[in-house]
Write a protein that holds these residues in place. Sequence first.
Motif, mmCIF file in Angstrom:
data_model
loop_
_atom_site.group_PDB
_atom_site.id
_atom_site.type_symbol
_atom_site.label_atom_id
_atom_site.label_comp_id
_atom_site.label_asym_id
_atom_site.label_seq_id
_atom_site.Cartn_x
_atom_site.Cartn_y
_atom_site.Cartn_z
ATOM 1 N N LEU A 199 35.474 84.319 17.884
ATOM 2 C CA LEU A 199 36.435 83.275 17.559
ATOM 3 C C LEU A 199 36.485 83.150 16.045
ATOM 4 O O LEU A 199 35.492 82.779 15.411
ATOM 5 N N VAL A 200 37.636 83.492 15.465
ATOM 6 C CA VAL A 200 37.741 83.537 14.003
ATOM 7 C C VAL A 200 38.955 82.748 13.551
ATOM 8 O O VAL A 200 39.882 82.477 14.322
ATOM 9 N N ASP A 201 38.953 82.379 12.273
ATOM 10 C CA ASP A 201 40.120 81.713 11.703
ATOM 11 C C ASP A 201 41.317 82.667 11.728
ATOM 12 O O ASP A 201 41.190 83.849 11.410
ATOM 13 N N ARG A 202 42.460 82.138 12.103
ATOM 14 C CA ARG A 202 43.668 82.964 12.117
ATOM 15 C C ARG A 202 43.901 83.602 10.735
ATOM 16 O O ARG A 202 44.284 84.769 10.639
ATOM 17 N N SER A 203 43.648 82.847 9.682
ATOM 18 C CA SER A 203 43.878 83.360 8.330
ATOM 19 C C SER A 203 42.928 84.493 7.972
ATOM 20 O O SER A 203 43.194 85.264 7.043
ATOM 21 N N ASP A 204 41.819 84.618 8.696
ATOM 22 C CA ASP A 204 40.824 85.648 8.410
ATOM 23 C C ASP A 204 40.890 86.800 9.409
ATOM 24 O O ASP A 204 40.126 87.760 9.290
ATOM 25 N N SER A 205 41.793 86.731 10.386
ATOM 26 C CA SER A 205 41.764 87.694 11.479
ATOM 27 C C SER A 205 42.017 89.127 11.005
ATOM 28 O O SER A 205 41.363 90.064 11.470
ATOM 29 N N ALA A 206 42.957 89.314 10.083
ATOM 30 C CA ALA A 206 43.244 90.674 9.604
ATOM 31 C C ALA A 206 42.051 91.240 8.838
ATOM 32 O O ALA A 206 41.668 92.403 9.039
ATOM 33 N N ASP A 207 41.440 90.435 7.969
ATOM 34 C CA ASP A 207 40.274 90.900 7.225
ATOM 35 C C ASP A 207 39.086 91.140 8.153
ATOM 36 O O ASP A 207 38.299 92.077 7.940
ATOM 37 N N PHE A 208 38.955 90.302 9.170
ATOM 38 C CA PHE A 208 37.867 90.468 10.134
ATOM 39 C C PHE A 208 38.013 91.802 10.863
ATOM 40 O O PHE A 208 37.049 92.570 10.992
ATOM 41 N N ALA A 209 39.228 92.090 11.349
ATOM 42 C CA ALA A 209 39.466 93.350 12.046
ATOM 43 C C ALA A 209 39.235 94.535 11.109
ATOM 44 O O ALA A 209 38.670 95.565 11.524
ATOM 45 N N ALA A 210 39.669 94.402 9.855
ATOM 46 C CA ALA A 210 39.458 95.480 8.894
ATOM 47 C C ALA A 210 37.970 95.713 8.634
ATOM 48 O O ALA A 210 37.523 96.859 8.499
ATOM 49 N N GLU A 211 37.191 94.648 8.576
ATOM 50 C CA GLU A 211 35.756 94.789 8.376
ATOM 51 C C GLU A 211 35.104 95.459 9.581
ATOM 52 O O GLU A 211 34.202 96.297 9.427
ATOM 53 N N ASP A 221 29.325 108.501 13.530
ATOM 54 C CA ASP A 221 28.624 109.567 14.233
ATOM 55 C C ASP A 221 27.954 109.062 15.505
ATOM 56 O O ASP A 221 27.416 109.862 16.278
ATOM 57 N N ARG A 222 27.989 107.744 15.733
ATOM 58 C CA ARG A 222 27.357 107.177 16.927
ATOM 59 C C ARG A 222 28.304 106.407 17.831
ATOM 60 O O ARG A 222 28.088 106.331 19.044
ATOM 61 N N VAL A 223 29.355 105.840 17.252
ATOM 62 C CA VAL A 223 30.142 104.894 18.050
ATOM 63 C C VAL A 223 31.620 104.994 17.710
ATOM 64 O O VAL A 223 31.996 105.297 16.569
ATOM 65 N N ALA A 224 32.448 104.776 18.730
ATOM 66 C CA ALA A 224 33.890 104.586 18.555
ATOM 67 C C ALA A 224 34.183 103.127 18.880
ATOM 68 O O ALA A 224 33.775 102.620 19.938
ATOM 69 N N LEU A 225 34.850 102.450 17.974
ATOM 70 C CA LEU A 225 35.096 101.017 18.125
ATOM 71 C C LEU A 225 36.565 100.790 18.455
ATOM 72 O O LEU A 225 37.452 101.380 17.842
ATOM 73 N N ARG A 226 36.811 99.917 19.424
ATOM 74 C CA ARG A 226 38.169 99.499 19.757
ATOM 75 C C ARG A 226 38.289 98.015 19.435
ATOM 76 O O ARG A 226 37.598 97.183 20.019
ATOM 77 N N VAL A 227 39.148 97.692 18.479
ATOM 78 C CA VAL A 227 39.313 96.313 18.016
ATOM 79 C C VAL A 227 40.675 95.810 18.485
ATOM 80 O O VAL A 227 41.700 96.431 18.205
ATOM 81 N N ALA A 228 40.696 94.696 19.197
ATOM 82 C CA ALA A 228 41.939 94.134 19.728
ATOM 83 C C ALA A 228 42.090 92.692 19.266
ATOM 84 O O ALA A 228 41.146 91.902 19.334
ATOM 85 N N GLY A 229 43.292 92.349 18.806
ATOM 86 C CA GLY A 229 43.559 90.983 18.402
ATOM 87 C C GLY A 229 44.508 90.937 17.219
ATOM 88 O O GLY A 229 44.861 91.980 16.659
ATOM 89 N N PRO A 230 44.964 89.726 16.909
ATOM 90 C CA PRO A 230 44.531 88.457 17.508
ATOM 91 C C PRO A 230 45.016 88.285 18.945
ATOM 92 O O PRO A 230 46.109 88.702 19.296
#
Length: 248
Positions: A199-211, A221-230
């Motif tokens: 649960l993140v601030d809407r204003s921070d959602s793009a930066d959060f996903a980028a991070e 080399d270990r993981v593939a990440l799937r990021v969905a949102g907002p």
Amino acid sequence: MTDDGIYVYGIVRADHPLPSHLVGVGETPGAVERIVEGRVAAVVSQAPPKLRARRRDLMAHQEMLLALADDGPVLPMRFGMVAPDEAVVRRQLSDDQGSHLAALEGLAGRVEINVKAMPADDSLGALVKGDATIRGLREAVRRQPSYEAKMRLGEAVATALSRRATEAGHEIVRALTPRAHAVCAGPEVSGCQVNVSFLVDRSDSADFAAEAERLAGHHRDRVALRVAGPLPCYSFLEPRALAGRAGG
């Protein structure tokens, strides 16, 4: 509204505006309306007959919730929530008005970001290089390629890939957690080692996903990440809903 009942998208504050450019679920969508009771309201439309989880209706439900969230907090219903009649909706809005208002306050200005971690597609080379046990099993297969040796190697590789993805996924979750207001583990998903929502601030959602993507690159080399949102904040509600049947 109809003999098929009332389809409920979510709960909002009584003065929450409705999106004028969207239609609801069903082949012939009914008008989207608010049922206002006190300081809260349910966003509803006619429940279509024979409701099923078709892609068009799933997307209509999701888009309605995201459009509502542009103008304020929403308590989202899962797809397919149908109340039998308006009286039931009004009674539950009235009975739970205090908890609804508190939940809406807690979600104001916030969205959900979901992160799923899976074994990296091209991680076998790194695994073999860094795991002496896997190297030994592979050499055994080369020397004597029996069915049993191949099975042992395959099982060991699958286990090691899953373990590495799990470890990397948890490292990423720990790194992201300080930026979130709340964290919720999701249900098990086939092929997925970590499933967590933030649960993140809407204003921070793009930066959060980028991070999250940056961290995934660090562990590629270990993981593939799937990021969905907002996303609508499904994961951060009490497990209660308007009484009714779940369609589809």
